[in-house]
Design a protein around this motif. Structure first.
Motif, PDB file in Angstrom:
ATOM      1  N   ARG A 219       0.815  -1.220   0.000  1.00 20.42           N
ATOM      2  CA  ARG A 219       0.000   0.000   0.000  1.00 20.42           C
ATOM      3  C   ARG A 219       0.849   1.271   0.000  1.00 20.42           C
ATOM      4  NH1 ARG A 219      -5.132  -1.078   4.049  1.00 20.42           N
ATOM      5  NH2 ARG A 219      -5.543  -3.254   3.453  1.00 20.42           N
ATOM      6  N   GLU A 261      -7.890  -9.027   6.965  1.00 15.77           N
ATOM      7  CA  GLU A 261      -8.226  -7.697   6.463  1.00 15.77           C
ATOM      8  C   GLU A 261      -9.674  -7.359   6.785  1.00 15.77           C
ATOM      9  OE1 GLU A 261      -5.312  -7.083   2.598  1.00 15.77           O
ATOM     10  OE2 GLU A 261      -7.356  -7.845   2.304  1.00 15.77           O
ATOM     11  N   HIS A 268     -10.451  -0.043   0.141  1.00 15.41           N
ATOM     12  CA  HIS A 268      -9.525   0.829   0.868  1.00 15.41           C
ATOM     13  C   HIS A 268      -9.052   1.978  -0.025  1.00 15.41           C
ATOM     14  CE1 HIS A 268      -6.151   2.095   3.377  1.00 15.41           C
ATOM     15  NE2 HIS A 268      -5.360   1.962   2.318  1.00 15.41           N
ATOM     16  N   ARG A 272      -9.799   6.226  -0.054  1.00 19.18           N
ATOM     17  CA  ARG A 272      -8.720   7.217  -0.073  1.00 19.18           C
ATOM     18  C   ARG A 272      -8.819   8.174  -1.263  1.00 19.18           C
ATOM     19  NH1 ARG A 272      -4.187   6.190   3.126  1.00 19.18           N
ATOM     20  NH2 ARG A 272      -4.899   5.169   5.037  1.00 19.18           N
TER      21      ARG A 272
END
Length: 470
Positions: A219, A261, A268, A272
């Motif tokens: 990530r 997770e 995710h 963002r």
């Protein structure tokens, strides 16, 4: 004992609770983004028709970037090619999540918005083409009225339809996302004038590395963003519109969860990047793309008399309404499906009219069709704005007529008598066969099992995505 007759499939059936929570979060962000988009468009129009219009044009035409990398682009080109790549990255993430981990992994549920979106693409294109058959140069703009602007539409919906049933809101959101995917395919196939194969092949290297890293759950922004930028630059150099890179990068991100997770990586990244897309990228694009000088009422009348403009207005207002509603209605008839009890066909028609709000992608295709700053490009902008406003006003009238019914449905969908944080209707209507997006065993997403709408953990600890290629 007789065999029980299977229940007919219901169009616009209420989603699982977990899926609706996810969509509600998206709609809230898109509503804010839509308001910012409207502000950007209004500022652009006022500025372009003010005594300071020269400063507006100078800003749009300011060129920055390295010439050696073919990135010496104007500010407006950076917005169309660069910022909209972020928008389409989010579109790719959302499509991946919906069709792999969301309720739309059920083919029956996915078919309705997909078919409606295709109808909403074909009919506007057909209407535009018929109106402009006598002018071969005008036919290049056939794809302009095919796109629905989700941020704009949701912003209007926030004002006129706050109590609209959840199934209709999900239908609009999914339809617009599929619509955007079709639009980017059209751009890639029909608006690539010159193709340089070598940069396109080289783009596979950063795209492949990006895919490998996200599959391994990396990530780190300082690794992924540079790879994404390099892939975008190479796709841009190839002659294919650079926004295609955004969709490909979004599709590369795995949507299913890995052991341990809480949410999938696609979700995710979507959390963002959606605020960046709806709150920054799209409003700035609107500011730089929507500014057009009217030239007074006479100039406005002459612009809208252009067959190109007439085709766009008719395509957005009539084509979208007929295409979306007609495809949905035929889908119901051919499959012998029934409307959910809370929904009437007039609601579907109102939403289909709302789908005629085209802005972001329509303006982008207009630039690609006739060239930014040309006379016809100015006509395109006026036509897109006019068609969108007409669609919004007519949809407002239709949907407001049913507002009392929508209030009753909203009260039912939000009633939580046992105060467990989950509306009662999502617990009462649970059917594991009809609602595969909700876990079995009585779990309602309150912490006793995997979150609703997400894949369960793999017993072996191996990634589901790795085995299934997702």
């Amino acid at each position: 004992m007789g065999t029980a007759t299977p229940e007919k499939f219901r169009l616009f059936r209420r989603s699982s609770w977990g899926e609706w929570k996810q969509v509600a979060d998206i709609l809230r962000q898109e509503t804010v983004g839509g308001m910012l988009l409207l502000i950007g468009a209004v500022v652009a129009l006022v500025w372009a028709n003010s005594p300071w219009s020269g400063a507006y044009e100078s800003m749009r035409e300011l060129t920055i970037g390295p010439h050696a990398l073919h990135l010496d682009l104007s500010i407006s080109e950076w917005a169309a090619d660069g910022l909209l790549a972020i928008f389409f990255f989010v579109v790719g993430l959302e499509l991946k999540r919906e069709f792999v981990a969301g309720d739309l992994r059920d083919p029956r549920r996915a078919a309705v918005p997909v078919v409606a979106a295709l109808g909403g693409v074909v009919m506007p294109a057909a209407i535009y083409t018929v109106i402009n058959l006598g002018d071969p140069s005008a036919l290049r703009g056939w794809a302009i009225p095919t796109a629905t602007d989700i941020a704009f539409a949701v912003a209007v919906l926030a004002v006129i339809g706050r109590f609209l049933p959840s199934a209709l809101r999900m239908f609009l959101l999914t339809l617009a996302v599929v619509d955007d995917l079709v639009a980017i395919l059209i751009i890639a196939v029909f608006y690539t004038d010159e193709l340089s194969v070598m940069p396109l092949l080289l783009a596979l290297v950063p795209l492949g590395l990006f895919t490998l890293l996200v599959q391994r759950r990396v990530r780190s922004w300082w690794v992924l963003i540079p790879l994404g930028v390099v892939a975008w630059a190479l796709v841009h150099a190839s002659g294919v519109h650079a926004t295609v890179a955004g969709v490909l990068l979004g599709f590369a991100v795995p949507a299913l969860r890995r052991r341990g997770e809480r949410v999938g990586l696609a979700e995710h990244f979507e959390h963002r990047w959606r605020p960046v897309s709806s709150g920054v990228a799209v409003p700035i694009f609107a500011l730089l793309a929507a500014g057009v000088a009217f030239g007074g009422l006479d100039g406005l009348g002459r612009a809208l008399a252009d067959p190109v403009a007439l085709g766009i207005v008719a395509g957005l207002f009539l084509g979208k309404a007929i295409g979306i509603f007609g495809a949905t209605y035929l889908m119901g008839k051919f499959t012998k499906a029934e409307l959910d009890g809370d929904i009437a066909w007039v609601d579907v028609f109102g939403l289909a009219v709302l789908g005629g709000i085209g802005f972001t992608v329509s303006l982008l295709v207009g630039d690609l069709s006739f060239g930014a700053g040309t006379e016809r490009d100015e006509h395109v902008k006026l036509a897109v704005l006019t068609g969108s406003v007409i669609s919004a006003l007519v949809a407002t009238v239709i949907l407001r007529l049913r507002n009392r019914v929508y209030r009753q449905v909203h009260e039912k969908e939000t009633r939580d008598a046992d105060a467990d944080g989950i509306p009662d209707v999502y617990e009462e209507d649970y059917d594991p066969d009809a609602d595969p997006g909700r876990p079995t065993g009585g779990d309602t997403g309150n912490g006793s099992g995997p979150p609703v709408g997400e894949a369960a953990d793999e017993p072996s600890g191996q990634e589901t995505e790795t085995r299934r290629g997702t």
